[in-house]
Design a protein around this motif. Structure first.
Motif, PDB file in Angstrom:
ATOM      1  N   UNK A  16      17.118  15.908  10.307  1.00 60.95           N
ATOM      2  CA  UNK A  16      16.791  16.937  11.286  1.00 60.95           C
ATOM      3  C   UNK A  16      17.496  16.637  12.615  1.00 60.95           C
ATOM      4  N   UNK A  17      18.813  16.903  12.699  1.00 61.13           N
ATOM      5  CA  UNK A  17      19.540  16.549  13.934  1.00 61.13           C
ATOM      6  C   UNK A  17      19.150  17.399  15.139  1.00 61.13           C
ATOM      7  N   UNK A  18      18.530  18.550  14.932  1.00 58.28           N
ATOM      8  CA  UNK A  18      18.136  19.408  16.052  1.00 58.28           C
ATOM      9  C   UNK A  18      16.802  18.984  16.645  1.00 58.28           C
ATOM     10  N   UNK A  19      16.131  18.028  16.013  1.00 58.81           N
ATOM     11  CA  UNK A  19      14.823  17.576  16.458  1.00 58.81           C
ATOM     12  C   UNK A  19      14.953  16.914  17.830  1.00 58.81           C
ATOM     13  N   UNK A  20      14.243  17.445  18.843  1.00 57.87           N
ATOM     14  CA  UNK A  20      14.366  16.843  20.175  1.00 57.87           C
ATOM     15  C   UNK A  20      13.662  15.478  20.211  1.00 57.87           C
ATOM     16  N   UNK A  21      14.314  14.530  20.836  1.00 57.11           N
ATOM     17  CA  UNK A  21      13.726  13.202  20.986  1.00 57.11           C
ATOM     18  C   UNK A  21      13.414  13.023  22.469  1.00 57.11           C
ATOM     19  N   UNK A  22      12.128  13.079  22.849  1.00 60.02           N
ATOM     20  CA  UNK A  22      11.759  13.161  24.265  1.00 60.02           C
ATOM     21  C   UNK A  22      11.625  11.811  24.973  1.00 60.02           C
ATOM     22  N   UNK A  23      12.539  10.888  24.739  1.00 64.30           N
ATOM     23  CA  UNK A  23      12.400   9.579  25.362  1.00 64.30           C
ATOM     24  C   UNK A  23      13.421   9.339  26.462  1.00 64.30           C
ATOM     25  N   UNK A  24      14.374  10.209  26.613  1.00 62.71           N
ATOM     26  CA  UNK A  24      15.334  10.079  27.703  1.00 62.71           C
ATOM     27  C   UNK A  24      16.455   9.100  27.436  1.00 62.71           C
ATOM     28  N   UNK A  25      17.170   8.795  28.513  1.00 62.00           N
ATOM     29  CA  UNK A  25      18.354   7.952  28.402  1.00 62.00           C
ATOM     30  C   UNK A  25      18.022   6.500  28.059  1.00 62.00           C
ATOM     31  N   UNK A  26      16.899   5.998  28.530  1.00 66.90           N
ATOM     32  CA  UNK A  26      16.589   4.593  28.255  1.00 66.90           C
ATOM     33  C   UNK A  26      16.426   4.352  26.766  1.00 66.90           C
ATOM     34  N   UNK A  27      15.898   5.323  26.046  1.00 68.59           N
ATOM     35  CA  UNK A  27      15.764   5.165  24.592  1.00 68.59           C
ATOM     36  C   UNK A  27      17.144   5.225  23.931  1.00 68.59           C
TER      37      UNK A  27
ATOM     38  N   UNK B  49      10.428   1.030   9.698  1.00 61.57           N
ATOM     39  CA  UNK B  49      10.379   2.083  10.717  1.00 61.57           C
ATOM     40  C   UNK B  49      11.785   2.570  11.063  1.00 61.57           C
ATOM     41  N   UNK B  50      12.728   1.640  11.162  1.00 62.05           N
ATOM     42  CA  UNK B  50      14.111   2.031  11.444  1.00 62.05           C
ATOM     43  C   UNK B  50      14.707   2.879  10.341  1.00 62.05           C
ATOM     44  N   UNK B  51      14.434   2.519   9.094  1.00 61.54           N
ATOM     45  CA  UNK B  51      14.926   3.322   7.968  1.00 61.54           C
ATOM     46  C   UNK B  51      14.324   4.715   7.963  1.00 61.54           C
ATOM     47  N   UNK B  52      13.017   4.794   8.192  1.00 63.78           N
ATOM     48  CA  UNK B  52      12.339   6.098   8.186  1.00 63.78           C
ATOM     49  C   UNK B  52      12.812   6.959   9.346  1.00 63.78           C
ATOM     50  N   UNK B  53      12.836   6.393  10.551  1.00 64.98           N
ATOM     51  CA  UNK B  53      13.275   7.179  11.717  1.00 64.98           C
ATOM     52  C   UNK B  53      14.744   7.566  11.621  1.00 64.98           C
TER      53      UNK B  53
END
Length: 140
Positions: free
Chosen positions: A66-77, A55-59
């Motif tokens: 895709x660096x512009x892809x928003x990651x909606x998990x906030x600061x804790x992530x 999962x770490x390799x894939x993500x």
């Protein structure tokens, strides 16, 4: 025109497979994961380790491509990601140093017999403080 796109897509995919395969082969060759499992005495969770590595390799690849892809998990992530990345890099560096016998050679040359745990802890603290300084000053 389509043949160029198909060729470049396949070439990029093959290069990605080769890079990822080389990275994971290095991690397995220097026994980072098996030693971590052995030291933590969690051999019953090998399947979970394998799934998390994949999962770490894939993500990581998705985030890199895709660096512009928003990651909606906030600061804790972001904090969890930074912690996980730091642990992974630390384990990899220490495993490489151990494989190359860097520490035993240095300790023997400087005739250091006691206080080895303090030296290693100081190295880790220095790495953390250097990283924090790097990001605080926005050096990169």
């Amino acid at each position: 025109m389509w043949t160029n796109h198909i060729f470049l897509s396949l070439f990029g995919l093959m290069c990605g497979f080769a890079s990822a395969g080389g990275t994971f082969a290095l991690i397995m060759a220097i026994s980072v994961v098996p030693r971590t499992i052995g030291m933590s005495r969690t051999a019953g969770h090998v399947y979970g380790y394998e799934m998390m590595i994949m999962a770490g390799g894939i993500l990581g690849n998705i985030i890199t491509v895709f660096p512009e892809l928003p990651i909606p998990f906030g600061r804790w992530m972001l904090v969890l990601f930074g912690l996980g990345s730091g642990i992974q890099v630390g384990c990899l560096v220490m495993a490489l140093a151990e494989i190359m016998n860097v520490f035993p050679i240095v300790f023997r040359r400087v005739k250091l017999k006691i206080g080895l745990s303090w030296v290693i802890t100081t190295l880790a603290v220095g790495k953390v403080l250097g990283g924090l300084w790097y990001f605080y000053r926005q050096i990169g």
